[in-house]
Design a protein around this motif. Structure first.
Motif, PDB file in Angstrom:
ATOM      1  N   LEU A   1       0.796  -1.223   0.000  1.00 31.36           N
ATOM      2  CA  LEU A   1       0.000   0.000   0.000  1.00 31.36           C
ATOM      3  C   LEU A   1       0.834   1.281   0.000  1.00 31.36           C
ATOM      4  CD1 LEU A   1      -2.927  -1.079   2.363  1.00 31.36           C
ATOM      5  CD2 LEU A   1      -2.915  -0.921  -0.134  1.00 31.36           C
ATOM      6  N   PRO A   2       1.919   1.415   0.799  1.00 37.20           N
ATOM      7  CA  PRO A   2       2.722   2.641   0.715  1.00 37.20           C
ATOM      8  C   PRO A   2       3.318   2.855  -0.681  1.00 37.20           C
ATOM      9  CG  PRO A   2       3.230   1.447   2.721  1.00 37.20           C
ATOM     10  CD  PRO A   2       2.376   0.543   1.891  1.00 37.20           C
ATOM     11  N   PHE A   3       3.703   1.780  -1.325  1.00 35.58           N
ATOM     12  CA  PHE A   3       4.273   1.910  -2.674  1.00 35.58           C
ATOM     13  C   PHE A   3       3.229   2.420  -3.655  1.00 35.58           C
ATOM     14  CE2 PHE A   3       4.888  -0.146  -6.843  1.00 35.58           C
ATOM     15  CZ  PHE A   3       6.049   0.507  -7.231  1.00 35.58           C
ATOM     16  N   PHE A   4       1.977   1.985  -3.485  1.00 34.21           N
ATOM     17  CA  PHE A   4       0.932   2.371  -4.428  1.00 34.21           C
ATOM     18  C   PHE A   4       0.579   3.850  -4.344  1.00 34.21           C
ATOM     19  CE2 PHE A   4      -1.074  -2.092  -4.998  1.00 34.21           C
ATOM     20  CZ  PHE A   4      -0.013  -2.429  -5.847  1.00 34.21           C
ATOM     21  N   LEU A   5       0.984   4.498  -3.260  1.00 36.28           N
ATOM     22  CA  LEU A   5       0.764   5.923  -3.168  1.00 36.28           C
ATOM     23  C   LEU A   5       1.596   6.680  -4.198  1.00 36.28           C
ATOM     24  CD1 LEU A   5       0.756   6.354   0.735  1.00 36.28           C
ATOM     25  CD2 LEU A   5      -1.223   6.304  -0.821  1.00 36.28           C
ATOM     26  N   HIS A   6       2.620   6.007  -4.702  1.00 32.68           N
ATOM     27  CA  HIS A   6       3.514   6.631  -5.685  1.00 32.68           C
ATOM     28  C   HIS A   6       3.528   5.870  -7.012  1.00 32.68           C
ATOM     29  CE1 HIS A   6       5.015   7.706  -1.645  1.00 32.68           C
ATOM     30  NE2 HIS A   6       5.376   8.849  -2.184  1.00 32.68           N
ATOM     31  N   ALA A   7       2.665   4.903  -7.173  1.00 41.91           N
ATOM     32  CA  ALA A   7       2.690   4.066  -8.379  1.00 41.91           C
ATOM     33  C   ALA A   7       1.467   4.332  -9.242  1.00 41.91           C
ATOM     34  CB  ALA A   7       2.737   2.590  -7.984  1.00 41.91           C
ATOM     35  N   SER A   8       1.583   3.973 -10.512  1.00 41.42           N
ATOM     36  CA  SER A   8       0.471   4.118 -11.450  1.00 41.42           C
ATOM     37  C   SER A   8      -0.493   2.951 -11.304  1.00 41.42           C
ATOM     38  CB  SER A   8       1.004   4.172 -12.882  1.00 41.42           C
ATOM     39  OG  SER A   8       1.599   2.913 -13.222  1.00 41.42           O
ATOM     40  N   LEU A   9      -1.679   3.093 -11.883  1.00 37.30           N
ATOM     41  CA  LEU A   9      -2.655   2.012 -11.846  1.00 37.30           C
ATOM     42  C   LEU A   9      -2.130   0.774 -12.554  1.00 37.30           C
ATOM     43  CD1 LEU A   9      -6.013   3.931 -12.508  1.00 37.30           C
ATOM     44  CD2 LEU A   9      -5.192   2.949 -10.354  1.00 37.30           C
ATOM     45  N   GLY A  10      -1.369   0.980 -13.631  1.00 39.42           N
ATOM     46  CA  GLY A  10      -0.804  -0.152 -14.362  1.00 39.42           C
ATOM     47  C   GLY A  10       0.183  -0.935 -13.514  1.00 39.42           C
ATOM     48  N   THR A  11       1.021  -0.216 -12.768  1.00 39.02           N
ATOM     49  CA  THR A  11       1.987  -0.868 -11.886  1.00 39.02           C
ATOM     50  C   THR A  11       1.265  -1.624 -10.775  1.00 39.02           C
ATOM     51  OG1 THR A  11       3.605   0.875 -12.323  1.00 39.02           O
ATOM     52  CG2 THR A  11       3.959  -0.502 -10.377  1.00 39.02           C
ATOM     53  N   MET A  12       0.233  -1.009 -10.236  1.00 39.38           N
ATOM     54  CA  MET A  12      -0.546  -1.659  -9.191  1.00 39.38           C
ATOM     55  C   MET A  12      -1.142  -2.968  -9.704  1.00 39.38           C
ATOM     56  SD  MET A  12      -2.510   1.719  -7.696  1.00 39.38           S
ATOM     57  CE  MET A  12      -3.696   0.745  -6.791  1.00 39.38           C
ATOM     58  N   ALA A  13      -1.707  -2.917 -10.906  1.00 41.72           N
ATOM     59  CA  ALA A  13      -2.331  -4.107 -11.477  1.00 41.72           C
ATOM     60  C   ALA A  13      -1.302  -5.198 -11.752  1.00 41.72           C
ATOM     61  CB  ALA A  13      -3.071  -3.749 -12.758  1.00 41.72           C
ATOM     62  N   LEU A  14      -0.118  -4.788 -12.216  1.00 44.16           N
ATOM     63  CA  LEU A  14       0.935  -5.754 -12.533  1.00 44.16           C
ATOM     64  C   LEU A  14       1.425  -6.461 -11.272  1.00 44.16           C
ATOM     65  CD1 LEU A  14       2.829  -6.946 -14.669  1.00 44.16           C
ATOM     66  CD2 LEU A  14       4.429  -5.083 -14.178  1.00 44.16           C
ATOM     67  N   ILE A  15       1.673  -5.696 -10.221  1.00 47.27           N
ATOM     68  CA  ILE A  15       2.168  -6.288  -8.980  1.00 47.27           C
ATOM     69  C   ILE A  15       1.087  -7.144  -8.326  1.00 47.27           C
ATOM     70  CG2 ILE A  15       3.002  -5.794  -6.659  1.00 47.27           C
ATOM     71  CD1 ILE A  15       4.325  -3.291  -7.785  1.00 47.27           C
ATOM     72  N   GLY A  16      -0.136  -6.605  -8.262  1.00 49.35           N
ATOM     73  CA  GLY A  16      -1.229  -7.367  -7.671  1.00 49.35           C
ATOM     74  C   GLY A  16      -1.527  -8.633  -8.441  1.00 49.35           C
ATOM     75  N   GLY A  17      -1.497  -8.538  -9.765  1.00 47.89           N
ATOM     76  CA  GLY A  17      -1.752  -9.721 -10.593  1.00 47.89           C
ATOM     77  C   GLY A  17      -0.677 -10.774 -10.426  1.00 47.89           C
ATOM     78  N   GLY A  18       0.577 -10.333 -10.253  1.00 47.98           N
ATOM     79  CA  GLY A  18       1.662 -11.291 -10.044  1.00 47.98           C
ATOM     80  C   GLY A  18       1.503 -12.049  -8.749  1.00 47.98           C
ATOM     81  N   LYS A  19       1.097 -11.328  -7.726  1.00 41.85           N
ATOM     82  CA  LYS A  19       0.894 -11.967  -6.429  1.00 41.85           C
ATOM     83  C   LYS A  19      -0.236 -12.982  -6.496  1.00 41.85           C
ATOM     84  CE  LYS A  19      -0.774 -12.001  -1.933  1.00 41.85           C
ATOM     85  NZ  LYS A  19      -2.110 -12.329  -1.393  1.00 41.85           N
ATOM     86  N   VAL A  20      -1.359 -12.605  -7.073  1.00 39.99           N
ATOM     87  CA  VAL A  20      -2.510 -13.504  -7.186  1.00 39.99           C
ATOM     88  C   VAL A  20      -2.170 -14.705  -8.058  1.00 39.99           C
ATOM     89  CG1 VAL A  20      -4.884 -13.716  -8.028  1.00 39.99           C
ATOM     90  CG2 VAL A  20      -4.187 -11.689  -6.749  1.00 39.99           C
ATOM     91  N   LEU A  21      -1.391 -14.495  -9.115  1.00 40.71           N
ATOM     92  CA  LEU A  21      -1.023 -15.600 -10.003  1.00 40.71           C
ATOM     93  C   LEU A  21      -0.159 -16.620  -9.271  1.00 40.71           C
ATOM     94  CD1 LEU A  21      -0.965 -16.898 -12.812  1.00 40.71           C
ATOM     95  CD2 LEU A  21       1.054 -15.474 -13.335  1.00 40.71           C
ATOM     96  N   LEU A  22       0.871 -16.162  -8.572  1.00 40.98           N
ATOM     97  CA  LEU A  22       1.720 -17.080  -7.817  1.00 40.98           C
ATOM     98  C   LEU A  22       0.905 -17.834  -6.767  1.00 40.98           C
ATOM     99  CD1 LEU A  22       4.922 -14.922  -7.225  1.00 40.98           C
ATOM    100  CD2 LEU A  22       4.764 -16.988  -8.610  1.00 40.98           C
ATOM    101  N   GLN A  23       0.057 -17.114  -6.061  1.00 45.63           N
ATOM    102  CA  GLN A  23      -0.783 -17.717  -5.038  1.00 45.63           C
ATOM    103  C   GLN A  23      -1.718 -18.755  -5.641  1.00 45.63           C
ATOM    104  OE1 GLN A  23      -2.658 -15.150  -1.887  1.00 45.63           O
ATOM    105  NE2 GLN A  23      -4.515 -15.588  -3.054  1.00 45.63           N
ATOM    106  N   SER A  24      -2.304 -18.437  -6.796  1.00 46.05           N
ATOM    107  CA  SER A  24      -3.261 -19.342  -7.431  1.00 46.05           C
ATOM    108  C   SER A  24      -2.595 -20.609  -7.941  1.00 46.05           C
ATOM    109  CB  SER A  24      -3.977 -18.629  -8.583  1.00 46.05           C
ATOM    110  OG  SER A  24      -4.700 -17.500  -8.121  1.00 46.05           O
ATOM    111  N   ILE A  25      -1.393 -20.478  -8.500  1.00 47.23           N
ATOM    112  CA  ILE A  25      -0.676 -21.655  -8.987  1.00 47.23           C
ATOM    113  C   ILE A  25      -0.355 -22.591  -7.829  1.00 47.23           C
ATOM    114  CG2 ILE A  25       1.459 -22.464 -10.043  1.00 47.23           C
ATOM    115  CD1 ILE A  25       1.464 -19.909 -11.721  1.00 47.23           C
ATOM    116  N   PHE A  26       0.078 -21.996  -6.720  1.00 51.31           N
ATOM    117  CA  PHE A  26       0.378 -22.830  -5.557  1.00 51.31           C
ATOM    118  C   PHE A  26      -0.871 -23.542  -5.050  1.00 51.31           C
ATOM    119  CE2 PHE A  26       0.489 -23.337  -0.940  1.00 51.31           C
ATOM    120  CZ  PHE A  26       1.556 -24.217  -0.835  1.00 51.31           C
TER     121      PHE A  26
END
Length: 366
Positions: A293-318
């Motif tokens: 969340l602190p990082f997202f205060l300085h990040a774009s929506l695209g960056t937020m989606a990329l990081i969030g999607g990566g986390k969900v993808l790794l979690q889902s594969i596991f």
């Protein structure tokens, strides 16, 4: 400042990636271990309080076990039920000599609740192996054979796998949450480290149980299973987990959010007994949003989606890998819902944990 945030988040995501790939390495354990020709007698201990809606389903599953009935004793402890639990068990057991029902009317010194019931059932058990489950659990046919095979490899306390049954959204989220958490713990256990146990799906040898003085020899805890596990480990006994469909038990889902918060608060109190490396894993995993969340205060929506999607993808594969190992099907859409479910429940539990409310468990306050 921005550079520091970017550096920290990139490092965190890299560490998360490394951790998940380490977790992906489930050991390919064979479930084809053979027992000795002379199967030992085993005891199944069940604490029951106000379980008239579930107890017969539990006992019917036990009756279907692939284990000789003359080697089986099932002891149900009726913990002062206010419904028809005991009457139903007494009717059911008429043609089942391996099943008995004991009325638990008093507390042993220093004990109450489930720990008190199990301590008294253990006094009546005549075997060297105590299988413990709950009155709202359905165990699989190979449950005794599979857990016993692990014990005969030199382990003193072994935990199986439990998930939630049910088709509605709330039940499916609970099932995902259970198997996800157990999957994380399993990969640690697969590397020979003690983790914890679950009092609805486990076996402990009489030798280990008596070595710690039984439940009456332990400090009282509302999570009696974790307390027993901790002291068995301290005595030097070996432990194990089995993440496999042969020991996959089914639990009834929690019906309301408030009931879920009571359950999770009880679990959190018991978590203080877990080994430090399990705590480290849980803390690291829970750090995701505080870091994010602190990082997202300085990040774009695209960056937020990329990081969030990566986390969900790794979690889902596991989770997919864990569910495949347990032979449980799961839809991809539920994996997306899970992220919102976990975040919502975690935030509510964080608040609820520090409120001065007692835990309501089986109609009693703790």
């Amino acid at each position: 400042m921005l550079f520091s945030l970017v550096y920290f988040v990139v490092f965190f995501l890299f560490f998360l990636l490394v951790l998940y790939f380490w977790l992906f390495r489930f050991k390919g354990r064979s479930r084809k271990q053979e027992l000795v020709a002379n199967l030992p007698k085993v005891s199944i201990l069940i604490a029951a309080r106000n379980e008239e809606a579930h107890i017969l389903t539990c006992l019917a599953a036990i009756d279907r076990l692939d284990y000789p009935k003359d080697k089986l004793e099932v002891i149900v402890g009726d913990d002062r039920s206010e419904d028809q639990t005991r009457a139903l068990v007494e009717i059911y057991r008429k043609d089942k000599p391996y099943l008995i029902c004991l009325a638990i009317e008093e507390n042993l010194p220093g004990l109450k609740g489930k720990a008190n019931v199990l301590a008294q059932l253990a006094h009546h058990a005549t075997s060297d192996y105590f299988f413990i489950t709950d009155a709202d659990i359905e165990v699989p046919r190979a449950w005794v054979q599979s857990l016993l095979a692990e014990v005969q490899q030199g382990l003193a306390i072994v935990t199986g796998t439990t998930t939630v049954k049910g088709q509605n959204w709330f039940a499916r989220m609970q099932s995902l949450d259970w198997l996800y958490s157990l999957g994380l713990m399993q990969v640690v256990a697969d590397r020979g480290l003690p983790v914890s146990c679950m009092g609805n799906n486990m076996v402990v040898t009489r030798q280990a149980y008596e070595a710690v003085g039984g439940f009456e020899g332990l400090p009282f805890s509302i999570t009696e299973d974790v307390q027993l596990f901790k002291h068995v480990v301290q005595k030097g006994f070996k432990t194990g987990h089995v993440f496999d469909k042969s020991v996959l038990a089914l639990s009834l889902p929690i019906q309301s959010l408030m009931e879920l918060l009571h359950q999770r608060k009880r679990w959190m109190l018991g978590a203080s007994q877990l080994p430090w490396y399990i705590w480290a894993l849980l803390v690291f995993h829970s750090m995701y949003y505080p870091v994010w969340l602190p990082f997202f205060l300085h990040a774009s929506l695209g960056t937020m989606a990329l990081i969030g999607g990566g986390k969900v993808l790794l979690q889902s594969i596991f989770i997919k890998k864990a569910f495949k190992r347990a032979d449980v099907r799961i839809g991809w859409q539920d994996l997306l819902y899970l992220e919102g479910y976990l975040l919502t429940v975690s935030l509510m539990l964080l608040l609820y944990f520090f409120l001065p409310f007692k835990i309501n468990w089986k109609g009693r306050l703790y």
